[in-house]
Scaffold this motif. Structure first.
Motif, mmCIF file in Angstrom:
data_model
loop_
_atom_site.group_PDB
_atom_site.id
_atom_site.type_symbol
_atom_site.label_atom_id
_atom_site.label_comp_id
_atom_site.label_asym_id
_atom_site.label_seq_id
_atom_site.Cartn_x
_atom_site.Cartn_y
_atom_site.Cartn_z
ATOM 1 N N GLN A 130 3.739 0.351 -11.102
ATOM 2 C CA GLN A 130 3.876 -1.110 -11.068
ATOM 3 C C GLN A 130 5.325 -1.546 -11.296
ATOM 4 O OE1 GLN A 130 0.562 -1.729 -13.909
ATOM 5 N NE2 GLN A 130 -0.261 -3.106 -12.347
ATOM 6 N N ARG A 131 6.033 -0.882 -12.204
ATOM 7 C CA ARG A 131 7.431 -1.208 -12.458
ATOM 8 C C ARG A 131 8.272 -0.969 -11.210
ATOM 9 N NH1 ARG A 131 11.466 2.122 -13.629
ATOM 10 N NH2 ARG A 131 10.120 3.849 -14.220
ATOM 11 N N LEU A 132 8.066 0.184 -10.573
ATOM 12 C CA LEU A 132 8.833 0.498 -9.371
ATOM 13 C C LEU A 132 8.461 -0.430 -8.219
ATOM 14 C CD1 LEU A 132 8.809 4.393 -9.546
ATOM 15 C CD2 LEU A 132 10.672 2.817 -10.156
ATOM 16 N N LYS A 133 7.193 -0.777 -8.107
ATOM 17 C CA LYS A 133 6.746 -1.700 -7.059
ATOM 18 C C LYS A 133 7.458 -3.047 -7.198
ATOM 19 C CE LYS A 133 2.614 -3.847 -5.126
ATOM 20 N NZ LYS A 133 1.165 -4.011 -5.237
ATOM 21 N N ARG A 134 7.587 -3.528 -8.440
ATOM 22 C CA ARG A 134 8.307 -4.792 -8.675
ATOM 23 C C ARG A 134 9.765 -4.683 -8.225
ATOM 24 N NH1 ARG A 134 5.185 -4.642 -13.416
ATOM 25 N NH2 ARG A 134 6.934 -3.814 -14.632
ATOM 26 N N ASP A 135 10.332 -3.480 -8.292
ATOM 27 C CA ASP A 135 11.714 -3.249 -7.860
ATOM 28 C C ASP A 135 11.816 -2.923 -6.364
ATOM 29 O OD1 ASP A 135 12.619 -3.670 -10.435
ATOM 30 O OD2 ASP A 135 12.829 -1.539 -10.909
ATOM 31 N N GLY A 136 10.682 -2.964 -5.662
ATOM 32 C CA GLY A 136 10.684 -2.672 -4.227
ATOM 33 C C GLY A 136 10.686 -1.195 -3.901
ATOM 34 N N ILE A 137 10.369 -0.350 -4.869
ATOM 35 C CA ILE A 137 10.309 1.101 -4.652
ATOM 36 C C ILE A 137 8.835 1.479 -4.588
ATOM 37 C CG2 ILE A 137 10.882 3.377 -5.570
ATOM 38 C CD1 ILE A 137 13.260 2.018 -7.033
ATOM 39 N N LEU A 138 8.378 1.857 -3.397
ATOM 40 C CA LEU A 138 6.959 2.160 -3.181
ATOM 41 C C LEU A 138 6.762 3.622 -2.811
ATOM 42 C CD1 LEU A 138 6.050 -0.996 -1.092
ATOM 43 C CD2 LEU A 138 5.443 -0.537 -3.469
ATOM 44 N N PRO A 139 5.661 4.193 -3.240
ATOM 45 C CA PRO A 139 5.367 5.565 -2.822
ATOM 46 C C PRO A 139 5.023 5.584 -1.334
ATOM 47 C CG PRO A 139 3.515 4.653 -4.035
ATOM 48 C CD PRO A 139 4.615 3.631 -4.094
ATOM 49 N N PHE A 140 5.369 6.684 -0.677
ATOM 50 C CA PHE A 140 4.998 6.827 0.726
ATOM 51 C C PHE A 140 3.680 7.585 0.882
ATOM 52 C CE2 PHE A 140 7.643 10.579 -0.037
ATOM 53 C CZ PHE A 140 6.900 11.599 0.545
ATOM 54 N N TRP A 141 3.213 8.201 -0.219
ATOM 55 C CA TRP A 141 1.961 8.956 -0.156
ATOM 56 C C TRP A 141 1.369 9.024 -1.550
ATOM 57 C CZ3 TRP A 141 1.339 14.897 0.184
ATOM 58 C CH2 TRP A 141 0.108 15.243 0.757
ATOM 59 N N CYS A 142 0.115 8.616 -1.683
ATOM 60 C CA CYS A 142 -0.610 8.696 -2.951
ATOM 61 C C CYS A 142 -1.835 9.554 -2.708
ATOM 62 C CB CYS A 142 -1.022 7.305 -3.429
ATOM 63 S SG CYS A 142 0.370 6.238 -3.795
ATOM 64 N N ILE A 143 -1.948 10.647 -3.454
ATOM 65 C CA ILE A 143 -3.007 11.606 -3.178
ATOM 66 C C ILE A 143 -3.493 12.254 -4.466
ATOM 67 C CG2 ILE A 143 -1.363 13.461 -2.676
ATOM 68 C CD1 ILE A 143 -3.504 14.196 -0.383
ATOM 69 N N ASN A 144 -4.784 12.412 -4.525
ATOM 70 C CA ASN A 144 -5.389 13.180 -5.609
ATOM 71 C C ASN A 144 -5.551 14.595 -5.061
ATOM 72 O OD1 ASN A 144 -7.196 14.534 -7.322
ATOM 73 N ND2 ASN A 144 -8.100 12.600 -7.991
ATOM 74 N N HIS A 145 -4.689 15.501 -5.529
ATOM 75 C CA HIS A 145 -4.720 16.887 -5.067
ATOM 76 C C HIS A 145 -5.876 17.671 -5.684
ATOM 77 C CE1 HIS A 145 -0.945 16.904 -2.891
ATOM 78 N NE2 HIS A 145 -0.274 16.467 -3.942
ATOM 79 N N GLY A 146 -6.467 17.134 -6.726
ATOM 80 C CA GLY A 146 -7.466 17.861 -7.507
ATOM 81 C C GLY A 146 -6.873 18.202 -8.852
ATOM 82 N N PRO A 147 -5.911 19.129 -8.897
ATOM 83 C CA PRO A 147 -5.249 19.425 -10.164
ATOM 84 C C PRO A 147 -4.423 18.243 -10.684
ATOM 85 C CG PRO A 147 -4.937 21.228 -8.625
ATOM 86 C CD PRO A 147 -5.556 20.089 -7.849
ATOM 87 N N THR A 148 -3.898 17.439 -9.756
ATOM 88 C CA THR A 148 -3.055 16.306 -10.138
ATOM 89 C C THR A 148 -3.431 15.059 -9.354
ATOM 90 O OG1 THR A 148 -1.361 16.751 -8.458
ATOM 91 C CG2 THR A 148 -1.067 17.812 -10.619
ATOM 92 N N THR A 149 -3.107 13.912 -9.926
ATOM 93 C CA THR A 149 -3.087 12.641 -9.208
ATOM 94 C C THR A 149 -1.621 12.328 -9.027
ATOM 95 O OG1 THR A 149 -5.194 11.897 -10.104
ATOM 96 C CG2 THR A 149 -3.681 10.189 -9.312
ATOM 97 N N SER A 150 -1.190 12.169 -7.782
ATOM 98 C CA SER A 150 0.236 12.184 -7.459
ATOM 99 C C SER A 150 0.654 11.029 -6.575
ATOM 100 C CB SER A 150 0.580 13.492 -6.735
ATOM 101 O OG SER A 150 0.209 14.609 -7.509
ATOM 102 N N MET A 151 1.857 10.536 -6.839
ATOM 103 C CA MET A 151 2.496 9.522 -5.993
ATOM 104 C C MET A 151 3.848 10.085 -5.564
ATOM 105 S SD MET A 151 1.712 6.018 -8.014
ATOM 106 C CE MET A 151 0.089 5.699 -8.710
ATOM 107 N N TYR A 152 4.081 10.097 -4.264
ATOM 108 C CA TYR A 152 5.305 10.652 -3.712
ATOM 109 C C TYR A 152 6.247 9.531 -3.291
ATOM 110 C CZ TYR A 152 3.096 15.241 -3.486
ATOM 111 O OH TYR A 152 2.493 16.430 -3.802
ATOM 112 N N TYR A 153 7.502 9.680 -3.697
ATOM 113 C CA TYR A 153 8.543 8.713 -3.393
ATOM 114 C C TYR A 153 9.666 9.419 -2.636
ATOM 115 C CZ TYR A 153 6.339 5.619 -6.804
ATOM 116 O OH TYR A 153 5.455 4.822 -7.469
#
Length: 171
Positions: free
Chosen positions: A87-110
């Motif tokens: 949410q902090r990064l979104k307010r700054d205009g920095i958005l993930p290009f991929w959000c995925i639950n890999h199983g071992p991790t919940t991940s957001m890629y920037y």
């Protein structure tokens, strides 16, 4: 034979030292421990630097055709910390290009200003035994990449008090 005690840092070549420094400080909520015209050392904890940036004049963005580092990952302690960061990064205009639950991790890629990929993640399992059991279940073999998720929906569900186990369960 001795294994390392930890991974100390990553070093990235750049032709844009100042924008890269600013981006990593903002994304990791870090600080500069040393900087000059040739390099910057950045940290977010008690290590003297976790990310180093070296001004080599490099200008070519990495592609899937390049060998080398695919991405670096940073693990947050709680899902709340990861979602607050989103949410902090979104307010700054920095958005993930991929959000995925890999199983071992919940991940957001920037993607940083030079095109390097940075993964911000949490571990989905509290113990190594629970993760091992999940791997043995065949779920990872059936889908080794994971399930894409909407980060705003995950925030909504988290704020509504949905249990952690449900929030990180792969569909």
């Amino acid at each position: 034979m001795a294994s390392p005690g930890k991974l100390a840092h990553i070093v990235l070549r750049t032709g844009r030292l100042s924008p890269m420094t600013d981006w990593y400080v903002r994304v990791l909520e870090g600080r500069v421990t040393f900087a000059n015209e040739a390099l910057a050392f950045l940290t977010y904890d008690d290590e003297h630097h976790r990310v180093a940036l070296v001004a080599t004049g490099a200008s070519e963005r990495p592609t899937d055709a390049h060998t080398g580092l695919h991405h670096a990952a940073f693990t947050y302690t709680t899902l709340g910390d990861l979602l607050d960061t989103y949410q902090r990064l979104k307010r700054d205009g920095i958005l993930p290009f991929w959000c995925i639950n890999h199983g071992p991790t919940t991940s957001m890629y920037y993607e940083d200003p030079d095109g390097n990929h940075i993964e911000l993640q949490i571990d989905n399992f509290a113990t190594e035994e629970a993760l091992d059991e999940w791997f043995r279940s065949g779920a990872f073999e059936a889908n080794p990449i994971g399930v894409v998720f909407d980060p705003d929906d995950l925030v909504r569900r988290f704020d509504a008090g949905e249990p952690f186990a449900e929030l990180v369960r792969r569909a």
